[in-house]
Design an enzyme around this catalytic site. Structure first.
Site, PDB file in Angstrom:
ATOM      1  N   ASP A  19       0.914  -0.670  -0.129  1.00  0.00           N
ATOM      2  CA  ASP A  19       0.091  -0.005   0.335  1.00  0.00           C
ATOM      3  C   ASP A  19       0.611   1.211  -0.157  1.00  0.00           C
ATOM      4  OD1 ASP A  19      -2.661   1.244   0.354  1.00  0.00           O
ATOM      5  OD2 ASP A  19      -2.911   0.208   1.168  1.00  0.00           O
ATOM      6  N   GLY A  24      -3.299   4.783  -8.135  1.00  0.00           N
ATOM      7  CA  GLY A  24      -3.206   5.465  -9.543  1.00  0.00           C
ATOM      8  C   GLY A  24      -2.361   6.530  -9.742  1.00  0.00           C
ATOM      9  N   ASP A  51     -10.246   3.686  -3.254  1.00  0.00           N
ATOM     10  CA  ASP A  51     -10.942   2.292  -3.057  1.00  0.00           C
ATOM     11  C   ASP A  51     -12.927   1.830  -3.128  1.00  0.00           C
ATOM     12  OD1 ASP A  51      -9.009   1.726  -1.427  1.00  0.00           O
ATOM     13  OD2 ASP A  51      -9.627   1.863   0.418  1.00  0.00           O
TER      14      ASP A  51
HETATM   15  C1  GLA Z   1      -6.600   1.064   1.715  1.00  0.00           C
HETATM   16  C2  GLA Z   1      -5.971   0.398   0.519  1.00  0.00           C
HETATM   17  C3  GLA Z   1      -7.227  -1.135   0.658  1.00  0.00           C
HETATM   18  C4  GLA Z   1      -7.465  -1.548   2.146  1.00  0.00           C
HETATM   19  C5  GLA Z   1      -6.455  -0.762   3.399  1.00  0.00           C
HETATM   20  C6  GLA Z   1      -6.228  -1.223   4.147  1.00  0.00           C
HETATM   21  O1  GLA Z   1      -7.174   1.513   1.948  1.00  0.00           O
HETATM   22  O2  GLA Z   1      -6.510   0.963  -0.692  1.00  0.00           O
HETATM   23  O3  GLA Z   1      -7.460  -1.714   0.036  1.00  0.00           O
HETATM   24  O4  GLA Z   1      -6.367  -2.250   1.958  1.00  0.00           O
HETATM   25  O5  GLA Z   1      -5.872   0.587   3.231  1.00  0.00           O
HETATM   26  O6  GLA Z   1      -6.296  -0.343   5.677  1.00  0.00           O
END
Ligand code: GLA
Length: 662
Positions: free
Chosen positions: A406, A448, A469
C-alpha cells in the site's frame, strides 16, 4: 337543488357536493421538504436547503434559500402518480466546491423519457433554469452524474419545487429486483476450469491445484509433467520445483465414476509470474481490522468447501491489521513490533504465521499478506519503512506467495513525490521480492498515482490498483464500477497497459456479505443486475478476481456470480489482452475483449435507470460475416447473427456474450 343540501346528509349528496367544488389550487411542494432518505449519492448525504457540504446553496454567485444539495452520482427517484403538474429548479455546481475539476450532467427522466438535460455543467457557471411539464407522469428521476472523477461533483437542485394538484410526490428507493440465478450448475462429470497457463521461476516451490468441477472422488493425472513436479492423484495438487527454464506443454486429466476429461495446460518456467489475473479472496471489505489467524484458516476451508477452488480461485490474502498497532490499547493488537534483528512481528491475533501459510498451502491454496512502504499502514499498523529487506525476507520465510504493498503513510516520507519517488518504494520491493527463494506476486496499491499502469510492471508489480478504494465511492452507486476502474485517470486507455505479468486492478469483488464500517456484516448494496455487471466488467478488462465478501457465508446467488466457468474463462484467457469500451451511447455501453481463439467476448451494458435495447455492431467490433452468439451467464447458444447483435438489457444490467466464427 342538491348543491344547497348540507354535505353531511348522505354519502351520495357528499359526493355530488365534492364534484361541484372548483378545482383545488395547485400547491407548491419543495423537493427539500420531502423525506430524502431513499436518495443515493456518491459521497456524503443530501442536504435540505444547503449544499452537500452544509453551506448555503449558491450557483454562479447566486444564493438560493431553498433547494437540495447532492453529490454526484446521485439518483432521486420520485413517485408522482400523476399528481404533479410541473417541476422547476435551477441546477449547477455549488460555489463552495473547492475545485472546478468536475464536469456534471443533469437529467430529468419521466416514465423512461428524457424530459430535460444539461451537459458540461461546471462550477462558476450561472444556474441553469429547469421547467418541465409533468402532467400524467408517474415516475420521475432527477439524476446528476460526473464524467471522469466524481470529486467535487457538488450538484445543486436549487429552488426545486413541484406544482401539485393531486398526490404529493414521494422519494422512493430503487426498484426491487429478484436475484435470478442465470447459470446452470456444472455437470457431475469432470470438467477442468480456470487458467490454461501458469508462470513459475526456476528452482522455486511450485504449487498449483487443478481446478475441476464434478462429483468426488475424482482422480487426477498430468501427462508430460516436467522433471521435479508431482501431482497428487486425489487432490489434483501439483507440487515440486522445476529447475530448467522453458515452456512445458502438459495435459491435465480428471476422472470420476461418471466420466473423464482432459485439457491442455502450459507451465512457463521463466521470470514472469501472474500470466493470468490473480483469483482469490482478501479479508479487507468484510473483516477490516478484525482479521485473525482463525478467520484466515476458515477462509481457506471455505474456499475449498464452497467449491471456489474448483473454478480457479487460489489466493487467500490477509489485508491490513496483522502487525502491531502503535498506541493501541487492545492487547491483541500490541506487542513487540519487530524482533531483535528488526524483522516485523505479527500481532497476537496471528500467533504463528508459518503455521498459517502451511495450513493454507495444505489445502492447495496460496497465501497473501499486506504492508505499506510507510512507517505505518493505512489502518495505523507497523509498515515496512526502513525495514524493507528484512521484511521481504520474513514474508518469504513465513511462506507468503503474494504481497499487497500500500502507500498510505509513505506520504510522510515523500510529501510531494516526483515520478521517481512514486516508483521508488515499489521498485525497491519488486527487487527484494525477486531475490527471495519463492515466487511472491506483488500488488501495488497506490490508487493509480503517476499513471501507475504505465510503469507498474517495469518496477516489478504484477498488478496495480487503478484508483482509490471501490468500497469508498461505491455504496449504492454502480456507475463507480465503470468509472473508478477505467475512466478516471485516462479515459478509455488502461487496456493498453495490462497483460500477462501485470494487470490493471480496479479493486475487489464487492459481492456477498460485506462490512458496513460499523462492524456489521450486511449484503452487498448492489442489486442482482449490478452484480452481474460488476463481475462481467472485471472479466472483460482482465482484472484480478479477488472476492472480498464473507467467504464463509456464500449464498447460491453469490456463488453463481463468482463461479461461472465460461465467464471466468474470459478473465483468464491466455492471450491476456484486456478489453475496452468500443461504443457508448448515453447510458448504453458495449465493451469487447479479444480472446486467444479468435473469438470475442462482448458485454452489452445498460447503466441507465430503465431497461433498454443495446446493440453491438460488427463495425464497432471489427467483425465481418456470421457469428455464433453464446450467452455466457446462461451458458446457452443464442443462434447466429450477422452485422450486429442486440439484446434487451435490464436497468444497470449486462448481457455478456462470446462471438465465434463457428
Ligand atoms: C487502503 C487500501 C485498501 C485496504 C486498506 C487497509 O485503503 O486501498 O484496499 O488495504 O488500505 O487499511
Amino acid at each position: 337543488m342538491k348543491l344547497n343540501l348540507p354535505a353531511v346528509f348522505t354519502g351520495l349528496v357528499f359526493a355530488t357536493f365534492v364534484c361541484q367544488t372548483p378545482a383545488a389550487e395547485p400547491e407548491t411542494v419543495w423537493l427539500s421538504s420531502l423525506d430524502l432518505t431513499p436518495i443515493v449519492q456518491g459521497w456524503g448525504q443530501p442536504q435540505a436547503d444547503k449544499s452537500v457540504t452544509g453551506k448555503p446553496l449558491s450557483i454562479g454567485g447566486k444564493r438560493f434559500e431553498r433547494g437540495l444539495g447532492t453529490h454526484t452520482d446521485s439518483i432521486i427517484r420520485l413517485q408522482l402518480n400523476g399528481g404533479a403538474e410541473k417541476f422547476s429548479a435551477f441546477v449547477g455546481v455549488d460555489d463552495a466546491a473547492t475545485s472546478d475539476q468536475a464536469t456534471l450532467s443533469f437529467r430529468i427522466i419521466g416514465d423512461s423519457k428524457v424530459l430535460w438535460r444539461a451537459r458540461g455543467v461546471k462550477r462558476g457557471q450561472p444556474p441553469r433554469k429547469v421547467e418541465v411539464d409533468l402532467k400524467g407522469v408517474k415516475m420521475l428521476l432527477l439524476l446528476a452524474d460526473s464524467r471522469g472523477s466524481i470529486n467535487f461533483g457538488h450538484a445543486n437542485w436549487a429552488d426545486a419545487k413541484f406544482l401539485v394538484t393531486g398526490a404529493r410526490p414521494v422519494i422512493v428507493g430503487a426498484p426491487k429486483e429478484e436475484a435470478v440465478i442465470l447459470t446452470p450448475k456444472p455437470p457431475r462429470t469432470p470438467r477442468i476450469n480456470g487458467a490454461r497457463i501458469f508462470g513459475v521461476r526456476p528452482g522455486h516451490p511450485f504449487l498449483f491445484t487443478i481446478p475441476a468441477t464434478g462429483d468426488r472422488p475424482m482422480t487426477f493425472a498430468v501427462d508430460n509433467l516436467p522433471a521435479g513436479l508431482t501431482v497428487d492423484s486425489k487432490t489434483g495438487q501439483i507440487q515440486g520445483r522445476i529447475e530448467k527454464p522453458g515452456t512445458y506443454r502438459v495435459t491435465f486429466r480428471a476422472s470420476n465414476l461418471l466420466g473423464d476429461t482432459w485439457r491442455p495446460f502450459k507451465i512457463v518456467c521463466g521470470d514472469t509470474l501472474a500470466l493470468t489475473p490473480h483469483m482469490g479472496w482478501n479479508s479487507w471489505y468484510v473483516w477490516e481490522n478484525h482479521v485473525t489467524d482463525k478467520i484466515m484458516r476458515e477462509a481457506a476451508d471455505a474456499m475449498v468447501s464452497s467449491g471456489m477452488i474448483n473454478h480457479g480461485y487460489q489466493y487467500v490474502n490477509i489485508d491490513d491489521c496483522w502487525s502491531a498497532k502503535p498506541g493501541a490499547t487492545d492487547p491483541t493488537l500490541i506487542g513487540e513490533p519487530r524482533d531483535e534483528w528488526g524483522a516485523v512481528n505479527s500481532n497476537p491475533r496471528f500467533p504463528n504465521m508459518k503455521a498459517l501459510t502451511d495450513y493454507i498451502h495444505s489445502k492447495g491454496l496460496k497465501a497473501g499478506i499486506y504492508t505499506s512502504p510507510g512507517p505505518l499502514t493505512c489502518a495505523g499498523h507497523i509498515g515496512a519503512y526502513q525495514h524493507e529487506a528484512i521484511d521481504a525476507q520474513r514474508f518469504a520465510e513465513w511462506g507468503y506467495d503474494f504481497l499487497k504493498y500500500d502507500w498510505c503513510s509513505y506520504r510522510t516520507v515523500a510529501t510531494n513525490p516526483s515520478l521517481t519517488q512514486l516508483q521508488w518504494p515499489y521498485r525497491a520491493m519488486g527487487d527484494l521480492l525477486r531475490k527471495q527463494g519463492r515466487d511472491i506476486v506483488l500488488n501495488l496499491c497506490q490508487y493509480g498515482m503517476g499513471k501507475v499502469w504505465e510503469w507498474g510492471k517495469e518496477v516489478g508489480g504484477h498488478s496495480w490498483r487503478t484508483a482509490g478504494d471501490l468500497g469508498g465511492s461505491f455504496y449504492g452507486i454502480p456507475s463507480a464500477l465503470f468509472r473508478d476502474g477505467f475512466d478516471v485517470y485516462s479515459g478509455n486507455e488502461l487496456h493498453k497497459h495490462g497483460g500477462p505479468g501485470g494487470w490493471n486492478d480496479p479493486d475487489y469483488l464487492l459481492l456477498g456479505y460485506l462490512s458496513n464500517w460499523k462492524g456489521q456484516t450486511v449484503p452487498t448494496p448492489l442489486t442482482p443486475n449490478e452484480q452481474y455487471t460488476h463481475f462481467s466488467l472485471w472479466c472483460l478488462v482482465a482484472a484480478p478476481l479477488i472476492f472480498s465478501g464473507d467467504i464463509t457465508r456464500l449464498d447460491d446467488f453469490t456463488l453463481n456470480i463468482l463461479c461461472n466457468d465460461e465467464v471466468i474463462e474470459v478473465d483468464q484467457d491466455p492471450l491476456g489482452k484486456p478489453g475496452r469500451r468500443v461504443a457508448i451511447d448515453g447510458d448504453l455501453e458495449v465493451w469487447a475483449r479479444d480472446m486467444e481463439d479468435g473469438s470475442k467476448a462482448v458485454g452489452l451494458f445498460n447503466r441507465g435507470e430503465e431497461p433498454a435495447t443495446v446493440v453491438a455492431k460488427w463495425a464497432e467490433l471489427g467483425l465481418e460475416g456470421k457469428r455464433i452468439v453464446r450467452d455466457l451467464w446462461r451458458q446457452k447458444d443464442l443462434g447466429s447473427c450477422e452485422g450486429e447483435f442486440k439484446a434487451e438489457v435490464p436497468r444497470h444490467g449486462v448481457v455478456l456474450v462470446r462471438l465465434r466464427a463457428k
